[in-house]
Design a protein around this motif. Sequence first.
Motif, short mmCIF file in Angstrom:
data_model
loop_
_atom_site.label_atom_id
_atom_site.label_comp_id
_atom_site.label_asym_id
_atom_site.label_seq_id
_atom_site.Cartn_x
_atom_site.Cartn_y
_atom_site.Cartn_z
N TRP A 189 -6.37 3.64 4.67
CA TRP A 189 -6.34 3.59 3.21
C TRP A 189 -5.35 2.51 2.78
O TRP A 189 -4.22 2.46 3.25
N GLY A 190 -5.77 1.64 1.85
CA GLY A 190 -4.85 0.60 1.39
C GLY A 190 -5.47 -0.26 0.32
O GLY A 190 -6.53 0.05 -0.22
N ARG A 235 1.04 8.18 -6.19
CA ARG A 235 -0.14 8.99 -6.48
C ARG A 235 0.22 10.49 -6.48
O ARG A 235 1.12 10.92 -5.75
N ALA A 281 -7.00 11.48 0.14
CA ALA A 281 -7.18 10.26 0.94
C ALA A 281 -7.36 10.59 2.42
O ALA A 281 -8.02 9.86 3.15
N SER A 287 0.83 -1.20 0.00
CA SER A 287 0.00 0.00 0.00
C SER A 287 0.86 1.25 0.00
O SER A 287 0.58 2.22 -0.70
N ASP A 288 1.93 1.24 0.80
CA ASP A 288 2.84 2.40 0.85
C ASP A 288 3.47 2.65 -0.51
O ASP A 288 3.58 3.80 -0.96
N ARG A 341 0.74 7.89 4.15
CA ARG A 341 -0.49 7.13 3.86
C ARG A 341 -1.34 7.02 5.13
O ARG A 341 -0.84 6.61 6.17
N ARG A 394 -3.15 12.18 -2.70
CA ARG A 394 -2.76 11.76 -1.35
C ARG A 394 -3.44 12.64 -0.30
O ARG A 394 -3.87 12.15 0.74
N TYR A 396 0.81 4.09 -2.86
CA TYR A 396 0.39 5.42 -2.40
C TYR A 396 1.42 6.49 -2.77
O TYR A 396 1.07 7.60 -3.15
#
Length: 198
Positions: free
Chosen positions: A157-158, A112, A120, A105-106, A153, A117, A109
């Motif tokens: 969120w993931g 983006r 989010a 996920s990191d 992040r 970001r 993210y």
Amino acid sequence: MSVPTPDADPFAIFTAWMAEAEASEPNDPNAMCLATSTPDGWPSARMVLLKGLDPRGFVFFTNHESRKGGQLLANPRAALNFHWKKLRRAVRVEGTVEQVTAAESDEYYATRPRRSRIGAWASRQSSPLGSREELEAAVAEVEARYLDDAVPRPSHWGGFRVLPQRIEFWRDMPFRLHDRRVFHAQPGGGWRSETLYP
């Protein structure tokens, strides 16, 4: 053009079809309809974007506190539907769902745009919104909190990965005598395929 055959690898077919879609579809060839279900069994569907494909499954990212995120956490099963109109093809995927790792996920993210970001953090996705001004104020607050490009992040969120149990490839054919081949995941690994009536 890749044509599904009984001994083919469905991931290899999908990768070839996606490459052809990227060359022919004008917008978002990676768009897919994601279907989940509510706790009491009602179907729920929306469009999301495929952001990763690996030997285990199909990856997308979202706010885990959103409606779809809550549904997936409560009932980790989903269906996907890709439709490429210019190619006259579709792919249907059904399977179980797992969360991707924090590292995955990191990594995504970080790719983006900064404004995405920020969003989010600012968006309480799927919650009632009083006004557009309320959202813009939340965005401004997050931008003031993170003045440089390092926007971490959010923990809520993931990514999710759909682990396919069934993948169906559909090709439009004359007189609605379409070509359908479905692949079923086998308990010991590998796939069993069969052709379906159109």
